[in-house]
Design an enzyme around this catalytic site. Structure first.
Site, PDB file in Angstrom:
ATOM      1  N   GLU A 223       0.874  -1.179  -0.160  1.00 45.27           N
ATOM      2  CA  GLU A 223      -0.114   0.127  -0.024  1.00 45.27           C
ATOM      3  C   GLU A 223       0.820   1.208   0.117  1.00 45.27           C
ATOM      4  O   GLU A 223       2.079   1.336   0.647  1.00 45.27           O
ATOM      5  CB  GLU A 223      -0.862   0.118   1.282  1.00 45.27           C
ATOM      6  CG  GLU A 223      -1.841  -1.200   1.143  1.00 45.27           C
ATOM      7  CD  GLU A 223      -2.321  -1.470   2.660  1.00 45.27           C
ATOM      8  OE1 GLU A 223      -3.679  -1.568   2.550  1.00 45.27           O
ATOM      9  OE2 GLU A 223      -1.893  -1.128   3.624  1.00 45.27           O
TER      10      GLU A 223
ATOM     11  N   GLN B 230       3.349  -6.049  16.792  1.00 46.36           N
ATOM     12  CA  GLN B 230       2.626  -4.797  17.285  1.00 46.36           C
ATOM     13  C   GLN B 230       2.364  -4.844  18.801  1.00 46.36           C
ATOM     14  O   GLN B 230       2.365  -3.956  19.459  1.00 46.36           O
ATOM     15  CB  GLN B 230       1.468  -4.523  16.610  1.00 46.36           C
ATOM     16  CG  GLN B 230       1.352  -4.733  15.244  1.00 46.36           C
ATOM     17  CD  GLN B 230       2.321  -3.706  14.506  1.00 46.36           C
ATOM     18  OE1 GLN B 230       2.631  -2.605  14.847  1.00 46.36           O
ATOM     19  NE2 GLN B 230       3.086  -4.190  13.426  1.00 46.36           N
TER      20      GLN B 230
ATOM     21  N   ASP C 189      -7.710  -4.790   8.605  1.00 47.98           N
ATOM     22  CA  ASP C 189      -7.350  -3.513   7.998  1.00 47.98           C
ATOM     23  C   ASP C 189      -7.204  -3.757   6.445  1.00 47.98           C
ATOM     24  O   ASP C 189      -6.470  -2.910   5.960  1.00 47.98           O
ATOM     25  CB  ASP C 189      -6.117  -2.832   8.740  1.00 47.98           C
ATOM     26  CG  ASP C 189      -4.959  -4.182   8.413  1.00 47.98           C
ATOM     27  OD1 ASP C 189      -5.060  -5.415   8.158  1.00 47.98           O
ATOM     28  OD2 ASP C 189      -3.806  -3.894   8.991  1.00 47.98           O
TER      29      ASP C 189
HETATM   30  P1  NAD Z   1       2.363 -10.335  13.408  1.00 46.81           P
HETATM   31  O1  NAD Z   1       2.096 -11.710  12.388  1.00 46.81           O
HETATM   32  O2  NAD Z   1       3.515 -10.169  13.818  1.00 46.81           O
HETATM   33  O3  NAD Z   1       1.206 -11.085  14.695  1.00 46.81           O
HETATM   34  C1  NAD Z   1       0.003 -11.328  14.638  1.00 46.81           C
HETATM   35  C2  NAD Z   1      -0.160 -12.507  15.577  1.00 46.81           C
HETATM   36  O4  NAD Z   1      -1.746 -12.601  15.527  1.00 46.81           O
HETATM   37  C3  NAD Z   1       0.498 -13.621  15.366  1.00 46.81           C
HETATM   38  O5  NAD Z   1       1.140 -13.815  16.691  1.00 46.81           O
HETATM   39  C4  NAD Z   1      -0.541 -14.861  15.217  1.00 46.81           C
HETATM   40  O6  NAD Z   1      -0.268 -16.008  15.832  1.00 46.81           O
HETATM   41  C5  NAD Z   1      -1.535 -14.164  16.001  1.00 46.81           C
HETATM   42  N1  NAD Z   1      -3.076 -14.616  15.447  1.00 46.81           N
HETATM   43  C6  NAD Z   1      -3.443 -15.053  14.414  1.00 46.81           C
HETATM   44  N2  NAD Z   1      -4.622 -15.469  14.221  1.00 46.81           N
HETATM   45  C7  NAD Z   1      -5.165 -15.475  15.470  1.00 46.81           C
HETATM   46  C8  NAD Z   1      -6.320 -15.802  16.256  1.00 46.81           C
HETATM   47  N3  NAD Z   1      -7.367 -16.463  15.481  1.00 46.81           N
HETATM   48  N4  NAD Z   1      -6.288 -15.481  17.509  1.00 46.81           N
HETATM   49  C9  NAD Z   1      -5.239 -15.050  18.157  1.00 46.81           C
HETATM   50  N5  NAD Z   1      -4.015 -14.605  17.673  1.00 46.81           N
HETATM   51  C10 NAD Z   1      -4.010 -14.798  16.368  1.00 46.81           C
HETATM   52  O7  NAD Z   1       1.480  -9.180  12.953  1.00 46.81           O
HETATM   53  P2  NAD Z   1       1.664  -7.820  13.658  1.00 46.81           P
HETATM   54  O8  NAD Z   1       2.667  -7.034  12.949  1.00 46.81           O
HETATM   55  O9  NAD Z   1       1.589  -7.877  14.936  1.00 46.81           O
HETATM   56  O10 NAD Z   1       0.228  -7.066  13.056  1.00 46.81           O
HETATM   57  C11 NAD Z   1      -0.934  -7.579  13.658  1.00 46.81           C
HETATM   58  C12 NAD Z   1      -2.170  -7.202  12.790  1.00 46.81           C
HETATM   59  O11 NAD Z   1      -2.061  -5.520  12.800  1.00 46.81           O
HETATM   60  C13 NAD Z   1      -2.086  -7.241  11.184  1.00 46.81           C
HETATM   61  O12 NAD Z   1      -3.184  -7.784  10.988  1.00 46.81           O
HETATM   62  C14 NAD Z   1      -1.482  -5.902  10.492  1.00 46.81           C
HETATM   63  O13 NAD Z   1      -1.894  -5.931   9.289  1.00 46.81           O
HETATM   64  C15 NAD Z   1      -2.433  -5.266  11.650  1.00 46.81           C
HETATM   65  N6  NAD Z   1      -1.792  -3.810  11.488  1.00 46.81           N
HETATM   66  C16 NAD Z   1      -2.748  -2.729  11.578  1.00 46.81           C
HETATM   67  C17 NAD Z   1      -2.141  -1.362  11.838  1.00 46.81           C
HETATM   68  C18 NAD Z   1      -3.100  -0.168  12.038  1.00 46.81           C
HETATM   69  O14 NAD Z   1      -3.039   0.910  11.755  1.00 46.81           O
HETATM   70  N7  NAD Z   1      -4.484  -0.650  12.257  1.00 46.81           N
HETATM   71  C19 NAD Z   1      -0.917  -1.008  11.682  1.00 46.81           C
HETATM   72  C20 NAD Z   1       0.105  -2.408  11.872  1.00 46.81           C
HETATM   73  C21 NAD Z   1      -0.252  -3.656  11.610  1.00 46.81           C
END
Ligand code: NAD
Length: 356
Positions: free
Chosen positions: A65, A149, A236
C-alpha cells in the site's frame, strides 16, 4: 566525490539503526506520548489535510500500500506491506518506509525506515482512541494477537493511559511467551491466557491485533460485555476482519477516515450507510464519544496516512534537534538546475570514462 559536492542535495535518512538509537536515547514512553500528541495535533487540523483511501495492490496472500497526505505545507507518504503468512518464512507481516517532503519545493526533507515507526504510531493511535473512549476507571486490557505490534500496544496503553494489567492471548503460545518475556522487567501485570474467553474476562478494554488474511471472528458477540471498549486494529484490508458483525451492530463505532475504513475495516461487514463517527470529531468536541457507562465502543482502526504524517513530523523535529541520521545521496542538485546532463559529463571527466 564523482560529480561535485554541490551537485547533490543530501537528504537526512533515519535508518533502522538510527531509529533504535533515538528510541533508546529518548525513552520509549516519552516517544509514545509525544507521537500521541503529534497525532492529536494533526487530527485537530483535520480539514487542512488531503485525504484519500490508501492505494492498495492486493495479491492472494498480502497487500502493498501507498499512503499519501499533505497539510499544504508538508507532504508525506508511506510504503507498507501486510503479509500475514510471512512469519512462517521468518519474515515480518508488516514492513514500511516513508518520506516527508516540502510542498513549497517538492524536495524530500526526510527519508525514514517506518517499520518501527509504524508500530509506534499504531500503538499511539490505539492509546489516543482508548484515552478518548474507554470507560472511566478501566483497569484491565486484553491483548488478542501477541505478534510484532503487541508489545508496542501495551507500552502505549501503559504510557499514555496508565494501564498496568494486561491479559494476553495468541493462538501461538510461543508468541504470548515472547511478548510477556519482553515486557517482564517493567513491573506490569501480564497474564498469559489459554483462550480468548479467558483473556477478556474482567477486561474493560480489548485490543485485537491478529493477522490472518480472511474474515476471522476473533471476538464473538457473547465475549463483549456492556461498557467495554474494543480497539480492533488487525482487520485492515478487504476480506480481513476480526469482529463478529453483531458486535459492531451493538456498538458505537469510531473510525479514522470513514471512506477508507468502509473498504478496509471491520465495518466492511456492515451496510455502507451504517453510522460511524470519526475520532477526530470526538477529539474536537464536534461529536459524542462515550455517552454512558454501559455503551460498547469500538475503534475500528485501520491506520490512516495522517498518523504516518504525524509520526514523520515528530521524527523530523527530533532530527532537527540531535537525533541520529545519515545523509542520503538521493537528489541531484546541479548548480544550473537545467544542466542535469552536465552531471553526466562531470562524472565522465572525474572517472576518465565516456558516457557513450
Ligand atoms: P504478526 O504477524 O507479527 O502478529 C500477529 C499475531 O496474531 C501472531 O502472533 C498470530 O499467531 C496471531 N493470531 C493470528 N490469528 C489469531 C487468532 N485467531 N487468535 C489469536 N491470535 C491470532 O502481525 P503484527 O505486525 O503484530 O500485526 C498485527 C495485525 O495488525 C496485522 O493484521 C496487521 O496488518 C495489523 N496492523 C494494523 C495497523 C493499523 O494501523 N491498524 C498497523 C500495523 C499493523
Amino acid at each position: 566525490m564523482l560529480t561535485t559536492p554541490s551537485d547533490r542535495a543530501l537528504v537526512p535518512f533515519v535508518s533502522v539503526e538510527n531509529m533504535l538509537a533515538l528510541v533508546h536515547r529518548r525513552g520509549l514512553d516519552r516517544c509514545l506520548r509525544e507521537i500521541t500528541d503529534y497525532i492529536a495535533e494533526d487530527f485537530a487540523r483535520w480539514n487542512l489535510f488531503d485525504k484519500t483511501p490508501r492505494v492498495a495492490s492486493h495479491s492472494p496472500i498480502g497487500v502493498i500500500e501507498l499512503m499519501p497526505t499533505s497539510d499544504g505545507t508538508q507532504y508525506a507518504f508511506k510504503f507498507v506491506n501486510g503479509h500475514p503468512a510471512n512469519t512462517k518464512h521468518g519474515l515480518q507481516t508488516v514492513t514500511a518506509f516513508g518520506v516527508l517532503a516540502d510542498v513549497g519545493t517538492g524536495y524530500p526533507k526526510l527519508f525514514s525506515e517506518m517499520t518501527l515507526l509504524t508500530a509506534l504510531r499504531t500503538a499511539a493511535t490505539s492509546a489516543l482512541a482508548t484515552r478518548t473512549l474507554a470507560p472511566k476507571g478501566a483497569q484491565t486490557v486484553a491483548i488478542i494477537g501477541n505478534g510484532a505490534q503487541s508489545e508496542f500496544q501495551i507500552r502505549a496503553l501503559a504510557a499514555v493511559c496508565g494501564f498496568t494489567a494486561f491479559r494476553l492471548y495468541d493462538i501461538d503460545a510461543a508468541a504470548t511467551g515472547r511478548c510477556a518475556g519482553n515486557l517482564l522487567a517493567l513491573g506490569l501485570s501480564l497474564t498469559a491466557c489459554g483462550s480468548v474467553e479467558e483473556a477478556v474476562e474482567g477486561a474493560e478494554v480489548i485490543t485485537t491485533c491478529t493477522a490472518d488474511k480472511r474474515y476471522q471472528t476473533i471476538l464473538t458477540d457473547n465475549l463483549v460485555g456492556a461498557g467495554v471498549h474494543v480497539n480492533a486494529i488487525g482487520g485492515d484490508c478487504p476480506g480481513k476482519t476480526e469482529l463478529h458483525r453483531d458486535i459492531l451492530l451493538r456498538a458505537s463505532v469510531f473510525v479514522e477516515y470513514t471512506e477508507q475504513t468502509r473498504i478496509e475495516g471491520d465495518i466492511q461487514q456492515l451496510d455502507p450507510k451504517h453510522p460511524v463517527t470519526e475520532l477526530h470529531d470526538v477529539l474536537a468536541g464536534k461529536a459524542a464519544g462515550r455517552t454512558d457507562a454501559g455503551q460498547i465502543t469500538v475503534f475500528d482502526g485501520v491506520g490512516f496516512a495522517i498518523e504516518d504524517f504525524s509520526a514523520l513530523r515528530w521524527l523530523a523535529d527530533r532530527v532537527s534537534e540531535d537525533a541520529p541520521s545519515d545523509q542520503l545521496d538521493l537528489i541531484t542538485d546541479p548548480d544550473d538546475p537545467r544542466d542535469l546532463y552536465g552531471m553526466l559529463l562531470r562524472y565522465a571527466q572525474h572517472t576518465s570514462t565516456n558516457i557513450g
